[in-house]
Design an enzyme around this catalytic site. Structure first.
Site, PDB file in Angstrom:
ATOM      1  N   GLY A  23       5.659  52.583  22.088  1.00  0.00           N
ATOM      2  CA  GLY A  23       7.059  52.229  22.136  1.00  0.00           C
ATOM      3  C   GLY A  23       7.264  51.188  23.214  1.00  0.00           C
ATOM      4  O   GLY A  23       6.477  51.086  24.157  1.00  0.00           O
ATOM      5  N   GLU A  60       8.865  55.766  22.143  1.00  0.00           N
ATOM      6  CA  GLU A  60       7.554  56.431  22.094  1.00  0.00           C
ATOM      7  C   GLU A  60       7.598  57.604  21.120  1.00  0.00           C
ATOM      8  O   GLU A  60       6.685  57.778  20.299  1.00  0.00           O
ATOM      9  CB  GLU A  60       7.136  56.916  23.488  1.00  0.00           C
ATOM     10  N   ASP A  82      -0.117  56.375  24.417  1.00  0.00           N
ATOM     11  CA  ASP A  82      -0.267  56.079  25.845  1.00  0.00           C
ATOM     12  C   ASP A  82       0.886  56.694  26.640  1.00  0.00           C
ATOM     13  O   ASP A  82       1.027  56.453  27.824  1.00  0.00           O
ATOM     14  CB  ASP A  82      -0.383  54.570  26.096  1.00  0.00           C
ATOM     15  N   HIS A 136      -2.406  49.402  27.984  1.00  0.00           N
ATOM     16  CA  HIS A 136      -2.747  48.084  28.538  1.00  0.00           C
ATOM     17  C   HIS A 136      -4.111  48.097  29.221  1.00  0.00           C
ATOM     18  O   HIS A 136      -4.310  47.467  30.244  1.00  0.00           O
ATOM     19  CB  HIS A 136      -1.652  47.612  29.504  1.00  0.00           C
ATOM     20  N   ASP A 146       1.186  48.255  20.667  1.00  0.00           N
ATOM     21  CA  ASP A 146       2.033  47.675  21.705  1.00  0.00           C
ATOM     22  C   ASP A 146       2.637  46.348  21.232  1.00  0.00           C
ATOM     23  O   ASP A 146       3.831  46.095  21.424  1.00  0.00           O
ATOM     24  CB  ASP A 146       1.227  47.462  22.987  1.00  0.00           C
TER      25      ASP A 146
END
Length: 163
Positions: A23, A60, A82, A136, A146
């Site tokens: 998200g 998310e 994540d 990331h 992402d």
């Protein structure tokens, strides 16, 4: 390409769907987006969406909800996120929230209760293993999710898409 969501087998033990979700939010709150990559038998499907005014946590959660909802049949799923909020929420906190009438230990209403309830409903249809990945950090599918989420957030922020 054949639709990944339509191919999940009737017997969830025979097939595995891997899903990576993410998200994004431009400001928090602000315009947001979600993205997911579904992988099944060597095929991939990318899905995404947006909300003109939301939070990162809502996006998310929405990514996980929409990815599971995209599966037309009960499936065995490994869902990568994540978001510690999503993973901890579904694996550690939600049972307590439910037994407390959707209140935290401090007797405050659980945030995003509508989304948690939707996630539980979608999860019931499948056998889901929740896995956390560092965002990331070079995870290929997390990076794609992402990009999908960020692009959706930018599109809704620019006014080029409606929810």
């Amino acid at each position: 390409m054949t639709d990944v969501a339509n191919e999940a087998a009737a017997d969830p033990a025979d097939d595995l769907v891997e899903i990576s979700t993410d998200g994004a939010c431009l400001g928090n709150p602000g315009p947001g987006g979600w993205g997911a990559v579904l992988r099944y038998r060597g095929k991939e499907k990318e899905i995404s969406g947006s909300d003109p005014q939301t939070t990162n946590n809502k996006m998310e959660l929405t990514a996980a909800i929409e990815a599971l909802a995209a599966l037309n049949r009960p499936s065995t799923v490994i869902l990568y996120t994540d978001s510690s909020y999503v993973r901890n929420g579904i694996m550690k906190w939600v049972a307590g929230w439910q037994s407390n009438g959707w209140q935290t230990r401090d007797k405050k209403p659980v945030k995003n209760v509508d989304l948690w309830q939707r996630l539980l409903e979608e999860e019931k249809r499948h056998t889901v293993e929740w896995r956390w990945v560092k965002g990331h950090a070079g995870d290929h599918y997390n990076e794609i999710a992402d990009t999908l989420a960020t692009s959706a957030a930018r599109e809704v922020a620019s006014g080029s898409v409606s929810r």
